[in-house]
Motif scaffolding. Structure first.
Motif, PDB file in Angstrom:
ATOM      1  N   GLU A  24       0.846  -1.183   0.000  1.00 44.10           N
ATOM      2  CA  GLU A  24       0.000   0.000   0.000  1.00 44.10           C
ATOM      3  C   GLU A  24       0.887   1.241   0.000  1.00 44.10           C
ATOM      4  O   GLU A  24       1.890   1.283   0.720  1.00 44.10           O
ATOM      5  CB  GLU A  24      -0.854  -0.060   1.272  1.00 44.10           C
ATOM      6  N   ASP A  25       0.546   2.221  -0.791  1.00 43.40           N
ATOM      7  CA  ASP A  25       1.294   3.489  -0.844  1.00 43.40           C
ATOM      8  C   ASP A  25       2.800   3.222  -0.941  1.00 43.40           C
ATOM      9  O   ASP A  25       3.596   3.773  -0.171  1.00 43.40           O
ATOM     10  CB  ASP A  25       0.996   4.355   0.392  1.00 43.40           C
ATOM     11  N   SER A  26       3.187   2.386  -1.861  1.00 45.73           N
ATOM     12  CA  SER A  26       4.569   1.919  -1.920  1.00 45.73           C
ATOM     13  C   SER A  26       5.151   2.070  -3.312  1.00 45.73           C
ATOM     14  O   SER A  26       4.424   2.325  -4.283  1.00 45.73           O
ATOM     15  CB  SER A  26       4.629   0.445  -1.485  1.00 45.73           C
ATOM     16  N   THR A  27       6.465   1.921  -3.392  1.00 44.62           N
ATOM     17  CA  THR A  27       7.177   2.106  -4.661  1.00 44.62           C
ATOM     18  C   THR A  27       8.178   0.982  -4.875  1.00 44.62           C
ATOM     19  O   THR A  27       8.921   0.641  -3.953  1.00 44.62           O
ATOM     20  CB  THR A  27       7.948   3.450  -4.634  1.00 44.62           C
ATOM     21  N   ILE A  28       8.174   0.437  -6.051  1.00 38.90           N
ATOM     22  CA  ILE A  28       9.241  -0.482  -6.461  1.00 38.90           C
ATOM     23  C   ILE A  28       9.930   0.196  -7.633  1.00 38.90           C
ATOM     24  O   ILE A  28       9.305   0.499  -8.645  1.00 38.90           O
ATOM     25  CB  ILE A  28       8.687  -1.856  -6.887  1.00 38.90           C
ATOM     26  N   LYS A  29      11.215   0.467  -7.473  1.00 37.17           N
ATOM     27  CA  LYS A  29      11.865   1.342  -8.431  1.00 37.17           C
ATOM     28  C   LYS A  29      13.209   0.795  -8.899  1.00 37.17           C
ATOM     29  O   LYS A  29      14.026   0.387  -8.075  1.00 37.17           O
ATOM     30  CB  LYS A  29      12.105   2.699  -7.736  1.00 37.17           C
ATOM     31  N   GLY A  30      13.393   0.783 -10.204  1.00 35.78           N
ATOM     32  CA  GLY A  30      14.718   0.535 -10.770  1.00 35.78           C
ATOM     33  C   GLY A  30      15.223  -0.889 -10.651  1.00 35.78           C
ATOM     34  O   GLY A  30      16.413  -1.133 -10.849  1.00 35.78           O
ATOM     35  N   LEU A  31      14.365  -1.836 -10.352  1.00 34.93           N
ATOM     36  CA  LEU A  31      14.855  -3.217 -10.244  1.00 34.93           C
ATOM     37  C   LEU A  31      15.207  -3.760 -11.616  1.00 34.93           C
ATOM     38  O   LEU A  31      14.527  -3.502 -12.604  1.00 34.93           O
ATOM     39  CB  LEU A  31      13.796  -4.137  -9.621  1.00 34.93           C
ATOM     40  N   SER A  32      16.272  -4.539 -11.642  1.00 35.67           N
ATOM     41  CA  SER A  32      16.671  -5.238 -12.852  1.00 35.67           C
ATOM     42  C   SER A  32      16.479  -6.734 -12.614  1.00 35.67           C
ATOM     43  O   SER A  32      17.165  -7.336 -11.794  1.00 35.67           O
ATOM     44  CB  SER A  32      18.135  -4.913 -13.154  1.00 35.67           C
ATOM     45  N   ILE A  33      15.498  -7.290 -13.322  1.00 36.36           N
ATOM     46  CA  ILE A  33      15.103  -8.681 -13.122  1.00 36.36           C
ATOM     47  C   ILE A  33      15.439  -9.463 -14.382  1.00 36.36           C
ATOM     48  O   ILE A  33      15.196  -8.990 -15.497  1.00 36.36           O
ATOM     49  CB  ILE A  33      13.578  -8.742 -12.835  1.00 36.36           C
ATOM     50  N   LYS A  34      15.968 -10.660 -14.199  1.00 30.86           N
ATOM     51  CA  LYS A  34      16.358 -11.480 -15.347  1.00 30.86           C
ATOM     52  C   LYS A  34      15.772 -12.876 -15.262  1.00 30.86           C
ATOM     53  O   LYS A  34      15.769 -13.483 -14.192  1.00 30.86           O
ATOM     54  CB  LYS A  34      17.883 -11.661 -15.340  1.00 30.86           C
ATOM     55  N   ASN A  35      15.317 -13.395 -16.387  1.00 27.02           N
ATOM     56  CA  ASN A  35      15.053 -14.819 -16.568  1.00 27.02           C
ATOM     57  C   ASN A  35      14.204 -15.450 -15.460  1.00 27.02           C
ATOM     58  O   ASN A  35      14.648 -16.316 -14.708  1.00 27.02           O
ATOM     59  CB  ASN A  35      16.383 -15.568 -16.731  1.00 27.02           C
ATOM     60  N   THR A  36      12.954 -15.026 -15.406  1.00 26.23           N
ATOM     61  CA  THR A  36      12.035 -15.605 -14.434  1.00 26.23           C
ATOM     62  C   THR A  36      11.552 -16.969 -14.946  1.00 26.23           C
ATOM     63  O   THR A  36      11.395 -17.164 -16.147  1.00 26.23           O
ATOM     64  CB  THR A  36      10.831 -14.669 -14.207  1.00 26.23           C
ATOM     65  N   PRO A  37      11.294 -17.927 -14.044  1.00 26.25           N
ATOM     66  CA  PRO A  37      10.866 -19.264 -14.485  1.00 26.25           C
ATOM     67  C   PRO A  37       9.535 -19.228 -15.250  1.00 26.25           C
ATOM     68  O   PRO A  37       9.389 -19.877 -16.283  1.00 26.25           O
ATOM     69  CB  PRO A  37      10.730 -20.036 -13.174  1.00 26.25           C
ATOM     70  N   VAL A  38       8.534 -18.522 -14.696  1.00 29.44           N
ATOM     71  CA  VAL A  38       7.275 -18.217 -15.417  1.00 29.44           C
ATOM     72  C   VAL A  38       6.939 -16.744 -15.132  1.00 29.44           C
ATOM     73  O   VAL A  38       7.826 -15.897 -15.215  1.00 29.44           O
ATOM     74  CB  VAL A  38       6.080 -19.140 -15.053  1.00 29.44           C
ATOM     75  N   GLN A  39       5.688 -16.434 -14.802  1.00 25.50           N
ATOM     76  CA  GLN A  39       5.248 -15.042 -14.615  1.00 25.50           C
ATOM     77  C   GLN A  39       6.191 -14.281 -13.684  1.00 25.50           C
ATOM     78  O   GLN A  39       6.622 -14.805 -12.657  1.00 25.50           O
ATOM     79  CB  GLN A  39       3.828 -15.020 -14.032  1.00 25.50           C
ATOM     80  N   ALA A  40       6.426 -13.012 -14.034  1.00 27.49           N
ATOM     81  CA  ALA A  40       7.408 -12.233 -13.268  1.00 27.49           C
ATOM     82  C   ALA A  40       6.788 -11.549 -12.051  1.00 27.49           C
ATOM     83  O   ALA A  40       7.015 -11.967 -10.924  1.00 27.49           O
ATOM     84  CB  ALA A  40       8.087 -11.218 -14.178  1.00 27.49           C
ATOM     85  N   ILE A  41       6.008 -10.496 -12.247  1.00 28.75           N
ATOM     86  CA  ILE A  41       5.528  -9.709 -11.101  1.00 28.75           C
ATOM     87  C   ILE A  41       4.011  -9.779 -11.025  1.00 28.75           C
ATOM     88  O   ILE A  41       3.308  -9.384 -11.946  1.00 28.75           O
ATOM     89  CB  ILE A  41       5.980  -8.243 -11.216  1.00 28.75           C
ATOM     90  N   SER A  42       3.517 -10.294  -9.917  1.00 27.98           N
ATOM     91  CA  SER A  42       2.081 -10.346  -9.659  1.00 27.98           C
ATOM     92  C   SER A  42       1.720  -9.209  -8.715  1.00 27.98           C
ATOM     93  O   SER A  42       2.262  -9.122  -7.612  1.00 27.98           O
ATOM     94  CB  SER A  42       1.733 -11.701  -9.036  1.00 27.98           C
TER      95      SER A  42
END
Ligand SMILES: *[C@@H]1O[C@H](CO)[C@@H](O)[C@H](O)[C@H]1NC(C)=O
Ligand SMILES: *[C@@H]1O[C@H](CO)[C@@H](O)[C@H](O)[C@H]1NC(C)=O
Length: 368
Positions: free
Chosen positions: A141-159
């Motif tokens: 809630e009222d939050s920030t996810i910023k600048g992450l570098s994500i590689k090669n997820t097994p299936v779906q990345a961000i839920s």
């Protein structure tokens, strides 16, 4: 929390069972309330007294979640170095966040590497190995996810299941999966959310760049999508909540993908999709459809037989340009009788491909 002698014995006991003191002393460097973890299990169990958490070169054991759902309100979480995960066939998630006023970010050059090739078998979530979901941003809630570098997820990345969550400048690079069996590697899956703002995302994958299944007040802007299925709403229907309302997707590019923009609903289900705007979207190398809106899905695929239980209303398409492949359709619309209304198309200027012969019940304001 820092002075154990101030606590009564009972309180100390409960604290110890929640977060064993000896491990805290030996495994984290504590500077006031800033904590640096190098061990995933300590990070998951000992975070509650840290207002700033650094996760440095964490190797998450197989079958475990890097669980950051119990942090204090207002915590800043920073990934440093490379975050890796052990191999196991399980459902995941590999990482979980929750809380209020949380900021999640990374140090320069950091990467969260799912090393998905260990699971990839071309089957995604439809069979083969059980593959862990990558990241749950649930109950944030009222939050920030910023600048992450994500590689090669097994299936779906961000839920995402959140309220007022900003997802800024996130890179999800699953391009290694193009030739090695990556499948169903959705970038952002959104449901049951109010206020989600995805800005400046870069997604290279093998499924939807964005998929909105329910929620309202959702923005996706300044994004780059490549390799996947495009910017999608749906499939809507058959979930706990099947209402999508007030979505703006703008100033983005979709390339090397099956579709540019897409809305799909499931037959014989109920729900609604309303107040959707796509503006200034540039397409290139689209293999199937530039714009596709259809009300005929069942069991994950189109049936060609639309139904009317999930109306799609107030759709504005303002500026979808670029090109599709020779054998792609520029626009395909398949609506039930009367279940699409109040649409407005302008600035749709797509070159290449064909016009579809199969459109049905195209509402006034749109053209096929
Ligand atoms: C579904 O979500 C919508 C929009 O976010 C909300 O207005 C509605 O109350 C929710 N319905 C249910 C049954 O939870
Ligand atoms: C629609 O969503 C946007 C966020 O994308 C928000 O700023 C706006 O207030 C919402 N409009 C309504 C009528 O709720």
């Amino acid at each position: 929390m820092h002075s154990f002698q101030l606590l009564g014995l009972a309180a100390l006991g409960s604290l110890i069972s929640a977060a064993p003191a000896p491990t805290r002393v030996s495994d984290l460097t504590k500077k006031s309330s800033s904590c640096t973890f190098t061990d995933a299990s300590k990070a998951s169990s000992s975070v509650s007294s840290c207002s700033s958490i650094i996760l440095k070169d964490i190797a998450v054991p197989a079958g475990k979640t890097l669980d950051l759902s119990k942090v204090e309100d207002g915590t800043t979480i920073t990934f440093e170095g490379t975050t890796t995960f052990g191999y196991k066939e399980w459902k995941g998630p590999l990482i979980r966040f929750a809380g209020k006023d949380i900021t999640i970010t990374q140090a320069e050059g950091a990467v969260i590497d799912g090393d998905g090739s260990r699971w990839w078998d071309t089957k995604g979530t439809n069979g083969g190995k059980t593959k862990p979901k990558f990241m749950y941003a649930h109950k944030l809630e009222d939050s920030t996810i910023k600048g992450l570098s994500i590689k090669n997820t097994p299936v779906q990345a961000i839920s995402v299941q959140a309220t007022n969550l900003y997802l800024t400048d996130i890179t999800i690079d699953n391009s290694d999966g193009d030739d090695s069996g990556g499948h169903n590697t959705d970038g952002f899956d959104i449901s049951e959310s109010t206020g989600v703002y995805i800005r400046g995302a870069m997604v290279k994958n093998q499924d939807d760049c964005l998929a909105i299944n329910s929620g309202e007040n959702i923005e996706f802007s300044g994004g780059t999508c490549s390799g996947g299925h495009g910017l999608s709403i749906g499939s809507i229907g058959g979930r706990d909540n099947n209402t999508v309302k007030n979505v703006t997707i703008s100033d983005s590019t979709v390339t090397n993908s099956a579709n540019g923009i897409r809305i799909k609903t499931i037959v014989d289900e109920t729900g609604s999709v309303s107040d959707v705007t796509y503006s200034n979207i540039e397409l290139s190398k689209i293999s199937d459809y530039g714009i596709v809106i259809e009300q005929d899905y069942k069991n994950g695929g189109p049936t060609g037989e639309p139904s009317t239980g999930i109306p799609i209303t107030d759709v504005t398409i303002d500026g979808v340009t670029g090109s599709v492949d020779d054998d792609a359709d520029r626009v395909y619309i398949l609506c039930g009788d009367g279940s699409c209304s109040d649409w407005s198309f302008s600035g749709v200027d797509i070159s290449g491909g064909e016009s579809s012969d199969d459109c049905e019940n195209v509402p006034e304001g749109a053209s096929c």
